[in-house]
Every structure is written in structure tokens, then in C-alpha cells.
Design a protein around this motif. Structure first.
Motif, PDB file in Angstrom:
ATOM      1  N   PRO A   1       0.824  -1.215   0.000  1.00  0.00           N
ATOM      2  CA  PRO A   1       0.000   0.000   0.000  1.00  0.00           C
ATOM      3  C   PRO A   1       0.857   1.264   0.000  1.00  0.00           C
ATOM      4  O   PRO A   1       1.811   1.382   0.767  1.00  0.00           O
ATOM      5  N   ILE A   2       0.490   2.211  -0.834  1.00  0.00           N
ATOM      6  CA  ILE A   2       1.326   3.398  -1.009  1.00  0.00           C
ATOM      7  C   ILE A   2       1.437   4.226   0.274  1.00  0.00           C
ATOM      8  O   ILE A   2       2.517   4.726   0.607  1.00  0.00           O
ATOM      9  N   LEU A   3       0.348   4.393   1.008  1.00  0.00           N
ATOM     10  CA  LEU A   3       0.438   5.223   2.212  1.00  0.00           C
ATOM     11  C   LEU A   3       1.276   4.553   3.293  1.00  0.00           C
ATOM     12  O   LEU A   3       1.948   5.232   4.080  1.00  0.00           O
ATOM     13  N   SER A   4       1.244   3.240   3.349  1.00  0.00           N
ATOM     14  CA  SER A   4       2.117   2.525   4.282  1.00  0.00           C
ATOM     15  C   SER A   4       3.577   2.714   3.887  1.00  0.00           C
ATOM     16  O   SER A   4       4.458   2.863   4.748  1.00  0.00           O
ATOM     17  N   GLN A   5       3.827   2.710   2.588  1.00  0.00           N
ATOM     18  CA  GLN A   5       5.195   2.973   2.131  1.00  0.00           C
ATOM     19  C   GLN A   5       5.629   4.393   2.483  1.00  0.00           C
ATOM     20  O   GLN A   5       6.769   4.628   2.912  1.00  0.00           O
ATOM     21  N   GLU A   6       4.731   5.354   2.287  1.00  0.00           N
ATOM     22  CA  GLU A   6       5.067   6.739   2.626  1.00  0.00           C
ATOM     23  C   GLU A   6       5.364   6.872   4.120  1.00  0.00           C
ATOM     24  O   GLU A   6       6.324   7.537   4.529  1.00  0.00           O
ATOM     25  N   ALA A   7       4.526   6.233   4.935  1.00  0.00           N
ATOM     26  CA  ALA A   7       4.750   6.272   6.384  1.00  0.00           C
ATOM     27  C   ALA A   7       6.097   5.651   6.734  1.00  0.00           C
ATOM     28  O   ALA A   7       6.819   6.148   7.613  1.00  0.00           O
ATOM     29  N   ALA A   8       6.445   4.559   6.051  1.00  0.00           N
ATOM     30  CA  ALA A   8       7.717   3.890   6.320  1.00  0.00           C
ATOM     31  C   ALA A   8       8.903   4.776   5.965  1.00  0.00           C
ATOM     32  O   ALA A   8       9.936   4.758   6.642  1.00  0.00           O
ATOM     33  N   ILE A   9       8.768   5.561   4.902  1.00  0.00           N
ATOM     34  CA  ILE A   9       9.835   6.487   4.536  1.00  0.00           C
ATOM     35  C   ILE A   9      10.121   7.451   5.691  1.00  0.00           C
ATOM     36  O   ILE A   9      11.268   7.635   6.106  1.00  0.00           O
ATOM     37  N   TYR A  10       9.057   8.045   6.215  1.00  0.00           N
ATOM     38  CA  TYR A  10       9.248   8.998   7.312  1.00  0.00           C
ATOM     39  C   TYR A  10       9.812   8.296   8.543  1.00  0.00           C
ATOM     40  O   TYR A  10      10.727   8.806   9.209  1.00  0.00           O
ATOM     41  N   ALA A  11       9.274   7.116   8.845  1.00  0.00           N
ATOM     42  CA  ALA A  11       9.718   6.386  10.040  1.00  0.00           C
ATOM     43  C   ALA A  11      11.206   6.072   9.973  1.00  0.00           C
ATOM     44  O   ALA A  11      11.958   6.325  10.930  1.00  0.00           O
TER      45      ALA A  11
END
Length: 390
Positions: A269-279
Motif C-alpha cells: 500500500p502506497i500510504l504505508s510505504q510513505e509512512a515507512a519512509i518517514y519512520a
């Protein structure tokens, strides 16, 4: 039609202890749940905010199959900066959690019907063997021993290697035992992998969680051409519900996992990937705080268990669990767990859920606030060993 139309493996399935405990925990209203490995922490707000900002900016579409280039670059940078390991972007792919990463990897390296063997060190996360079977492989169990602190011994690995051995599956820090593999043992196993041209599949989702005096070294340090690493955001960043992880493998393996995954999830999922980038870019702001909290809880559990003369505990070196020895009660782990729930309202996982090598133990998850854990031990300390021999 009836169940006879199912895959034979699922017509009369063996009891799934972990699934049964999960259901029990989900439906319990007044119990203390020390069973499931889902941290009580909410995902840090800055991670949530970043994902929300990305969504409102239009990031609501598919990504390329291997994941957002920025996420893969972030993972690459993370390993370079933290562990001085250098990977190519093409070696890295985003997955729907570490279990998904393992499944598509097994699908890429095992040939159904060929008798390909995967050595699995137990006690271990219960889905490992199921995933090997589901992808056409043959699990070969290496039972670690409590007298060795459940550490994998290279000589025992060597004794199980055959011409059919394709891989060994390891997990350090270990769920459920808390064992952290030493660099010496890791190098010995790496040498075996190189000598026998086999893969080392290494589940490193608990790498941020170490007790004082312990250190974690990614297995790829010792045998980079043979190692396939599985990671996750679930524990280090309290992101279990986001279902986002990754694998790092030799490029030809990573490419093959893409083919396996085409008809499964295509992309994470794209938003999970985006969240992972920030994390991952802000890992030092989040992971150490969670690690310190788990360390405090595990130190309490370790000390509390040692005050009870009819219990003992395996050395707690890392992870977020304590593996408690209940053998003095005379009960097996399933019966003990049922009795503990009945007498105290505390839910734990029987060691048998992690393989036969876990029998005689229970897993206590440090995934509740410390005051809740303290209350659990108040209840346990009111019992004595004879209460389990009624």
C-alpha cells in the motif's frame, strides 16, 4: 459441495494454537492479555501526519511493484548509515510485512516436488513451517535447547544439511526465546552457507530491541551473497496495522520475488510505504524510545519470574518477549496456559505454538503497560505449584 473439495492440507487442519490464542485474546473482556506481539503503542503522530499529507497531495495510487524508489533508497541509506552495509536498490523491495516477504522469497527459491529442504531453527514464529510447506518445500526442524539458552549451534546445523538443503531460516533477536545470535555463531553458519551453496533467510524484525550488554549484527555482514533479509516497520515504529516490511536479497532473487508477487499483492500500500519512509528517516527519534520501554518491562518480568520458585526464564537478550519455563508444574504448555487463564485471567501463548522445542515454556509478551504487567504478576504470585496439580 463440502470440505472434500479443498486442498487436502486444509480438509482436516491441525490445531493452530497461535490462531486460537489470537481469537481468545480478541474476545476477552476482563483478562490481562500478555499473548500477542502487537505493541500497545500508537504509531507516532509525525508518521501518521506525514502519511496524511501524502494522501491529500494525491499519493493514492499503485506504486511500482518493488515499491516507491524513495522508500527503497531510504532502506539502502538506513543499512549504510547504521550497519555500514551497502546494497543496490534492485536488491530491495517493499512488501506487505515480513511474512509476505518470506512467502514470496520461498516461492522464488523452492521448486515444488523437488524435495527442497529448509532448515528451521525452533522455537520460532509459528508460520515459518507453514510457509515452507505452502511454497512446496520440506521443513527440517532444528530444535534448539534451553540448556544452551536456545542458541543455534553451527554443528547442529551442519548435521542437518543434505544435498536437498536450499536454505536455513533464522530469527535473531528471536521470537519467542529472546536469544540474540552471537557474531561467532553467525560467522560459523555463514561459512556453512557458503560451503554448501545455500541461502540464509534471516528474520530481523526485532533488531532494535536489545537488552543491556547485547548487540545485533545483520546476518548479511557475514555472507552477503547468500543472505536474504526480512525487515518490518511493525515493532520498531509501532506500525503493525500498516502492514509494511521489506526484503533485501541478491538481485536475481529479488527479481524473482517480483514475478512470484505479481498475482498476489502486486505492490505494498502506497500510504504505508510513505509512512515507512518517514519512520526510517527519523528512526533515531522513535525506535530507541520503544526499545527503552520494552527493556524496562522485560527487566521487570525477568526479575519477577525469578522470584517465583516454581518458574524460571530463558535468558532475555533481546526482542519483546520472555520465554518462561513452567516445567516444574508438571503440566504441558497448553494445559498450563489454560489453567493460568482460569485461575488468574491472564492470557499467554503456550510454548508448543512455536514448535515442539518450545514445549515446557510459555511466551509472555511485554506488549502491555508496565502497571498492567505488574498486576499480572501480583496475581501469579498468589499461586503456588500445587495449584497446577489439582
Amino acid at each position: 459441495m463440502d470440505s472434500s473439495n479443498l486442498n487436502q492440507r486444509y480438509q482436516h487442519p491441525a490445531p493452530n494454537i497461535m490462531a486460537e490464542i489470537t481469537t481468545l485474546a480478541a474476545n476477552a473482556t476482563d483478562a490481562i492479555d500478555l499473548s500477542i506481539g502487537d505493541p500497545d503503542f500508537t504509531t507516532p503522530q509525525p508518521i501518521i501526519d506525514y502519511a496524511y499529507q501524502q494522501a491529500t497531495a494525491g499519493q493514492t495510487h499503485y506504486t511500482e511493484a518493488s515499491g516507491l524508489p524513495e522508500l527503497r533508497q531510504t532502506i539502502k541509506d538506513y543499512y549504510h548509515d547504521r550497519y555500514q552495509l551497502d546494497f543496490d536498490i534492485d536488491q530491495i523491495r517493499a512488501t506487505v510485512g515480513a511474512s509476505h516477504a518470506l512467502y514470496i522469497t520461498l516461492g522464488a527459491i523452492l521448486t515444488p516436488g523437488a524435495g527442497d529442504e529448509v532448515i528451521i531453527a525452533q522455537p520460532c514464529f509459528s508460520p515459518y513451517a507453514d510457509e515452507v510447506i505452502a511454497t512446496g518445500g520440506v521443513p527440517v526442524i532444528l530444535g534448539t535447547k534451553p540448556e544452551n539458552g536456545f542458541a543455534v549451534q553451527a554443528a547442529e546445523v551442519a548435521a542437518l544439511i543434505t544435498p536437498k538443503t536450499k536454505a536455513i531460516l533464522l530469527n535473531s533477536p528471536n521470537n519467542p526465546t529472546g536469544n540474540v545470535m552471537s557474531d561467532e555463531i553467525a560467522q560459523q553458519i555463514a561459512d556453512l552457507a557458503i560451503e554448501h551453496d545455500m541461502f540464509v533467510l534471516t528474520d530481523e524484525v526485532y533488531g532494535d530491541f536489545l537488552m543491556p550488554g547485547q548487540h545485533f549484527t545483520p546476518f548479511a555482514t557475514f555472507a552477503p551473497e547468500n543472505t536474504i533479509t526480512f525487515g518490518s516497520m511493525s515493532k520498531s515504529f509501532a506500525m503493525t496495522g500498516w502492514r509494511i516490511g521489506y526484503l533485501i536479497a541478491p538481485e536475481y532473487v529479488s527479481s524473482a520475488t517480483r514475478l512470484v508477487n505479481e498475482g498476489i499483492t502486486y505492490s505494498a500500500p502506497i500510504l504505508s510505504q510513505e509512512a515507512a519512509i518517514y519512520a526510517m528517516k527519523h528512526a533515531d527519534e522513535f525506535a530507541p524510545k520503544f526499545a527503552a520501554e520494552f527493556r524496562e518491562r522485560l527487566e521487570f518480568i525477568d526479575a519477577a519470574v525469578k522470584e517465583i520458585d516454581w518458574l524460571d526464564v530463558a535468558p532475555v537478550e533481546g526482542g519483546i518477549y520472555a520465554f518462561v519455563d513452567i516445567r516444574q508444574t508438571g503440566l504441558n504448555s497448553v494445559d498450563f496456559s489454560a489453567a493460568l487463564l482460569k485461575k488468574t485471567g491472564i492470557i499467554v501463548i503456550p510454548g508448543l505454538a512455536f514448535g515442539q522445542s518450545g514445549e515446557g515454556f510459555i511466551r509472555i509478551a511485554a506488549t502491555q503497560p508496565l502497571d498492567v504487567i505488574k498486576e499480572a504478576f501480583v496475581r501469579i504470585k498468589q499461586l503456588n505449584v500445587n495449584d497446577f496439580k489439582e
